[in-house]
Enzyme design. Structure first.
Site, PDB file in Angstrom:
ATOM      1  N   LEU A 131      13.923  25.242  36.642  1.00 34.58           N
ATOM      2  CA  LEU A 131      14.976  24.454  37.295  1.00 34.58           C
ATOM      3  C   LEU A 131      16.197  25.345  37.455  1.00 34.58           C
ATOM      4  CD1 LEU A 131      16.137  21.605  38.211  1.00 34.58           C
ATOM      5  CD2 LEU A 131      17.068  21.452  35.905  1.00 34.58           C
ATOM      6  N   SER A 175      35.382  14.104  47.699  1.00 36.16           N
ATOM      7  CA  SER A 175      36.321  14.791  46.797  1.00 36.16           C
ATOM      8  C   SER A 175      36.211  16.324  46.826  1.00 36.16           C
ATOM      9  CB  SER A 175      36.155  14.267  45.358  1.00 36.16           C
ATOM     10  OG  SER A 175      36.439  12.882  45.307  1.00 36.16           O
ATOM     11  N   ASP A 232      30.917  11.088  38.126  1.00 33.71           N
ATOM     12  CA  ASP A 232      32.217  10.425  38.025  1.00 33.71           C
ATOM     13  C   ASP A 232      32.116   9.170  37.173  1.00 33.71           C
ATOM     14  OD1 ASP A 232      34.906  10.139  38.465  1.00 33.71           O
ATOM     15  OD2 ASP A 232      34.704   9.247  40.455  1.00 33.71           O
ATOM     16  N   GLY A 233      33.218   8.822  36.536  1.00 32.29           N
ATOM     17  CA  GLY A 233      33.279   7.571  35.780  1.00 32.29           C
ATOM     18  C   GLY A 233      33.352   7.735  34.273  1.00 32.29           C
ATOM     19  N   ASN A 234      33.507   8.966  33.816  1.00 28.91           N
ATOM     20  CA  ASN A 234      33.601   9.189  32.361  1.00 28.91           C
ATOM     21  C   ASN A 234      34.813   8.487  31.761  1.00 28.91           C
ATOM     22  OD1 ASN A 234      31.471  10.886  32.735  1.00 28.91           O
ATOM     23  ND2 ASN A 234      32.596  12.784  32.357  1.00 28.91           N
ATOM     24  N   TRP A 236      34.369   4.746  31.617  1.00 32.80           N
ATOM     25  CA  TRP A 236      33.390   4.405  30.576  1.00 32.80           C
ATOM     26  C   TRP A 236      34.087   4.334  29.218  1.00 32.80           C
ATOM     27  CZ3 TRP A 236      31.703   6.751  26.097  1.00 32.80           C
ATOM     28  CH2 TRP A 236      30.516   6.243  25.520  1.00 32.80           C
ATOM     29  N   HIS A 269      33.929  12.074  28.422  1.00 36.02           N
ATOM     30  CA  HIS A 269      33.438  13.393  28.828  1.00 36.02           C
ATOM     31  C   HIS A 269      32.382  13.903  27.850  1.00 36.02           C
ATOM     32  CE1 HIS A 269      36.458  13.279  31.845  1.00 36.02           C
ATOM     33  NE2 HIS A 269      37.494  13.544  31.059  1.00 36.02           N
ATOM     34  N   ARG A 298      26.728  10.151  43.965  1.00 36.43           N
ATOM     35  CA  ARG A 298      28.018  10.031  43.282  1.00 36.43           C
ATOM     36  C   ARG A 298      27.970   8.785  42.421  1.00 36.43           C
ATOM     37  NH1 ARG A 298      34.096  11.502  44.836  1.00 36.43           N
ATOM     38  NH2 ARG A 298      35.054  10.793  42.890  1.00 36.43           N
ATOM     39  N   SER A 336      36.818  19.873  39.506  1.00 31.16           N
ATOM     40  CA  SER A 336      37.177  20.236  40.878  1.00 31.16           C
ATOM     41  C   SER A 336      38.463  21.056  40.885  1.00 31.16           C
ATOM     42  CB  SER A 336      37.372  18.976  41.727  1.00 31.16           C
ATOM     43  OG  SER A 336      38.609  18.360  41.415  1.00 31.16           O
TER      44      SER A 336
END
Ligand code: IPE
Ligand code: IPE
Ligand code: MG
Length: 251
Positions: free
Chosen positions: A137, A199, A26-28, A31, A43, A191, A71
């Site tokens: 991974l 969320s 979160d926070g794009n 920013w 993004h 988060r 989401s």
């Protein structure tokens, strides 16, 4: 089918490095705003951070990385942003699959994919198939994912498969139907971006996960920031309902 230990029915094995990390990136938007850029620039930068995070997880020995990319509630955003996010998803798939392949990363996408356009759905299926043999991974992207949707789709499929047991289903019978059935429950939840909420992310799976919230915005969440989250995790005492004294007796 692989079965992993459930935090409510068994005591999961605890390792120094979290085996499974789940992140709400979160926070794009903020920013970008700080830099007087359009939200989408955040993004775009966020995709770079994903690349770094994947590399860092491989280096640290994390086996499963699950990232919340879109989401089930993000459709409520302005149409233009939704459309740009979809385009970004398509171009990231086009560009990254080869690199994932080279680095031994297996990609999976979880969520209600039928809502995406046919081209994107095909690309997702192809990317999953192309990386299906990789084991270094397990990278999972949650797209049009909602924790409530996940639980409900699992219940509905269980009901269709085993109607005779309705009223007596167990957790163990439900879990193979969850979208994350291929992974152990997350050890560490992160988060970024300062909000302290879930969320509608992995509601069932986070039952005993350690939570870590940071003000750092996702585009600035570098490998050092990931290390800080892992060190915080390493200082936690995971009791799973027991007392601290019981843990001391055991060690
Ligand atoms: C997270 O960043 C990315 C998505 C939800 C797709 P945001 O776009 O939510 O960024 P903020 O929260 O507005 O800063
Ligand atoms: C959660 O971020 C979803 C993703 C990061 C994909 P949001 O920024 O959409 O969450 P809320 O709406 O602020 O809780
Ligand atoms: Mg946000």
């Amino acid at each position: 089918m692989t079965f992993f230990k459930s935090a409510t029915r068994e005591l999961p094995e605890i390792r120094a490095v979290p085996r499974h990390i789940a992140i709400i990136m979160d926070g794009n938007g903020r920013w970008a705003k700080k830099r007087f850029l359009p939200r989408v620039a955040g993004h775009v930068k966020g995709v770079e951070t994903v690349r770094e995070a994947v590399r860092a997880c491989i280096e640290q020995g994390v086996e499963y990385l699950t990232l919340f990319a879109f989401s089930s509630e993000n459709w409520r955003r302005p149409a233009e942003e939704v459309s740009l996010l979809m385009q970004l998803f398509v171009s990231a798939l086009e560009q990254e699959v080869k690199k994932l392949q080279k680095n031994g990363v297996r990609l999976r996408v979880i969520g209600e994919l039928s809502r995406f356009d046919a081209q994107l759905q095909t690309m997702i299926r192809e990317a999953e198939a192309a990386t299906a043999e990789n084991t270094r991974l397990n990278l999972t992207i949650a797209a049009n994912y909602g924790g409530r949707w996940d639980i409900l789709q699992a219940v509905n499929r269980l009901a269709a498969d085993q109607p005779e047991k309705a009223g007596n289903w167990t957790e163990a019978e439900l879990e193979p139907y969850l979208a994350t059935h291929f992974a152990p429950e997350p050890d560490l939840f992160i988060r970024t971006g300062g909000e302290e909420r879930i969320s509608n992310f992995l509601l069932w799976q986070l039952a005993y996960t350690e939570f870590y919230f940071t003000e750092t915005l996702w585009p600035e969440f570098d490998p050092e920031a990931l290390k800080a989250a892992i060190s915080s995790y390493q200082r936690r005492e995971r009791r799973f309902g027991r007392t601290s004294e019981q843990l001391v007796e055991k060690s």
